[in-house]
Design an enzyme around this catalytic site. Structure first.
Site, mmCIF file in Angstrom:
data_model
loop_
_atom_site.group_PDB
_atom_site.id
_atom_site.type_symbol
_atom_site.label_atom_id
_atom_site.label_comp_id
_atom_site.label_asym_id
_atom_site.label_seq_id
_atom_site.Cartn_x
_atom_site.Cartn_y
_atom_site.Cartn_z
ATOM 1 C CG ASP A 65 76.372 -44.612 12.697
ATOM 2 O OD1 ASP A 65 75.745 -45.642 12.381
ATOM 3 O OD2 ASP A 65 77.545 -44.383 12.279
ATOM 4 C CG ASP A 104 84.278 -44.321 19.013
ATOM 5 O OD1 ASP A 104 83.782 -45.468 18.907
ATOM 6 O OD2 ASP A 104 85.499 -44.099 18.977
ATOM 7 C CE1 TYR A 123 80.505 -59.128 12.826
ATOM 8 C CE2 TYR A 123 80.289 -61.269 11.762
ATOM 9 C CZ TYR A 123 79.752 -60.031 12.107
ATOM 10 O OH TYR A 123 78.465 -59.725 11.732
ATOM 11 C CE LYS A 178 78.054 -58.950 15.216
ATOM 12 N NZ LYS A 178 77.212 -57.808 15.590
ATOM 13 C CB THR A 188 73.228 -53.597 3.709
ATOM 14 O OG1 THR A 188 74.558 -54.119 3.501
ATOM 15 C CG2 THR A 188 72.626 -54.250 4.935
HETATM 16 N N1 LIG Z 1 75.005 -57.110 6.614
HETATM 17 C C1 LIG Z 1 75.206 -58.402 6.863
HETATM 18 O O1 LIG Z 1 75.358 -59.190 5.934
HETATM 19 C C2 LIG Z 1 75.224 -58.907 8.289
HETATM 20 C C3 LIG Z 1 75.225 -60.296 8.521
HETATM 21 C C4 LIG Z 1 75.226 -60.757 9.847
HETATM 22 C C5 LIG Z 1 75.262 -59.845 10.899
HETATM 23 N N2 LIG Z 1 75.298 -58.507 10.619
HETATM 24 C C6 LIG Z 1 75.350 -57.596 11.767
HETATM 25 O O2 LIG Z 1 74.290 -56.664 11.653
HETATM 26 C C7 LIG Z 1 74.689 -55.393 12.140
HETATM 27 C C8 LIG Z 1 74.464 -54.347 11.079
HETATM 28 O O3 LIG Z 1 75.166 -54.732 9.911
HETATM 29 P P1 LIG Z 1 75.185 -53.806 8.612
HETATM 30 O O4 LIG Z 1 75.787 -54.613 7.524
HETATM 31 O O5 LIG Z 1 73.875 -53.160 8.425
HETATM 32 O O6 LIG Z 1 76.263 -52.721 9.084
HETATM 33 P P2 LIG Z 1 76.940 -51.537 8.255
HETATM 34 O O7 LIG Z 1 78.405 -51.815 8.162
HETATM 35 O O8 LIG Z 1 76.200 -51.258 6.993
HETATM 36 O O9 LIG Z 1 76.714 -50.311 9.253
HETATM 37 C C9 LIG Z 1 77.358 -50.276 10.484
HETATM 38 C C10 LIG Z 1 77.110 -48.920 11.106
HETATM 39 O O10 LIG Z 1 77.819 -48.873 12.338
HETATM 40 C C11 LIG Z 1 78.461 -47.619 12.431
HETATM 41 N N3 LIG Z 1 79.647 -47.709 13.289
HETATM 42 C C12 LIG Z 1 80.807 -48.368 13.021
HETATM 43 N N4 LIG Z 1 81.687 -48.163 14.010
HETATM 44 C C13 LIG Z 1 81.078 -47.370 14.926
HETATM 45 C C14 LIG Z 1 81.479 -46.803 16.159
HETATM 46 N N5 LIG Z 1 82.702 -47.018 16.673
HETATM 47 N N6 LIG Z 1 80.615 -46.026 16.832
HETATM 48 C C15 LIG Z 1 79.365 -45.789 16.333
HETATM 49 N N7 LIG Z 1 78.935 -46.287 15.160
HETATM 50 C C16 LIG Z 1 79.784 -47.076 14.468
HETATM 51 C C17 LIG Z 1 78.835 -47.263 10.999
HETATM 52 O O11 LIG Z 1 79.083 -45.863 10.835
HETATM 53 C C18 LIG Z 1 77.613 -47.748 10.230
HETATM 54 O O12 LIG Z 1 76.631 -46.746 10.138
HETATM 55 C C19 LIG Z 1 76.155 -55.548 12.560
HETATM 56 O O13 LIG Z 1 76.239 -55.806 13.942
HETATM 57 C C20 LIG Z 1 76.621 -56.761 11.774
HETATM 58 O O14 LIG Z 1 77.685 -57.417 12.404
HETATM 59 C C21 LIG Z 1 75.274 -58.019 9.356
#
Ligand SMILES: NC(=O)c1ccc[n+]([C@@H]2O[C@H](COP(=O)([O-])OP(=O)(O)OC[C@H]3O[C@@H](n4cnc5c(N)ncnc54)[C@H](O)[C@@H]3O)[C@@H](O)[C@H]2O)c1
Length: 254
Positions: free
Chosen positions: A40, A66, A160, A164, A195
């Protein structure tokens, strides 16, 4: 909770594990005895997750990375392989988008940033982890897509959703090309998930409205996705390859 003893001592690389779905996935994989690499960009929260896992007897270590940057990913993969002796499971969970938008209104740099974070990153991590997965006795790639890559709805971003959808197609290519090496590649596609970040962004009314559109009448919680990923990583899913597992309470069929 389901128990998968075969996962003990397998090395699981999990991107986006500093919070949300990724952090819960890190906790569940560590509970099964996996050595977890928390990948992360957020070192503060990533370290907190790793420390919390360590305090409950698990093994986890932060690799600040990153994932959009090839040099950073290369360093990360080399670091994990050196620290843990290999990589067995790759979970590409990091992703997301900034705001709702139309194609007409979307600035070009926002399109590029969103596709880079959600799709290029998955390519980079997989490309560089594959040589290590090939040495595993049961290599696994699990990519986190989204219901936004499965169907079109107003409350999303076209960059997005397109990225995806790209993740699911990249997953199929990985499944096709790596099957002969006994590596499976599958995706999970979450719906809006409670979350801490989503709970802070959405009003109670919002959450109730979204839940009312789901046949199961609730939003997902991170554990719903983490459990699906545990199954896909387990020996029970050894012959499942190239699928997208919809973890959305049945919403995608409506
Ligand atoms: N939460 C939802 O409602 C939801 C719904 C559908 C899909 N998703 C997908 O599930 C996955 C997780 O979602 P979430 O809501 O838990 O995410 P989140 O936003 O809570 O966490 C994302 C994490 O990715 C890290 N990150 C961002 N950019 C980065 C980079 N360049 N390098 C390394 N790390 C990086 C952030 O620091 C963070 O810890 C994502 O792929 C999201 O698209 C989430």
């Amino acid at each position: 909770m389901a128990s998968y003893p075969e996962l003990k001592d397998r090395v699981a690389l999990i991107t986006g594990a500093a919070q949300g779905i990724g952090a819960e996935t890190a906790r569940l994989f560590a509970q099964q005895g996996c050595k977890v690499a928390i990948v992360d960009i957020d070192a503060d929260n990533g370290k907190k997750v790793a420390d919390a896992i360590g305090q409950t007897g698990g093994t986890a270590r932060l690799f600040k990375t990153d994932i959009t940057d090839a040099a950073s990913v290369e360093q990360c993969i080399a670091g994990i392989a050196q620290a843990f002796g290999g990589i067995d499971i790759v979970i590409n969970c990091a992703g997301g988008y900034g705001r709702l938008a139309t194609v007409e209104d979307m600035p070009i740099d926002e399109w590029d940033r969103t596709v880079t974070l959600n799709l290029r990153s998955v390519f980079l991590i997989c490309k560089m982890a594959i040589p290590h997965l090939k040495k595993s006795k049961a290599g696994r790639i699990i990519n986190v897509s989204s219901i936004s890559g499965r169907t079109v709805h107003a409350a999303s971003s076209p960059a997005y959703g397109a990225a995806k959808a790209g993740v699911t197609q990249l997953t199929r290519f990985l499944a096709f090309q790596l099957g002969p090496d006994n590596i499976t590649a599958n995706a999970v596609a979450p719906i809006t998930t409670l979350t801490a970040r989503v709970a802070a962004l959405r009003s109670e009314a919002d959450i109730e409205r979204i839940a009312s559109q789901v046949p199961l009448r609730r939003l997902a919680v991170p554990e719903d996705h983490a459990q699906a990923m545990l199954f896909l990583a387990s020996d029970a899913a050894a012959y499942i390859n190239g699928v997208v597992l919809d973890v959305n309470g049945g919403r995608v069929m409506m």
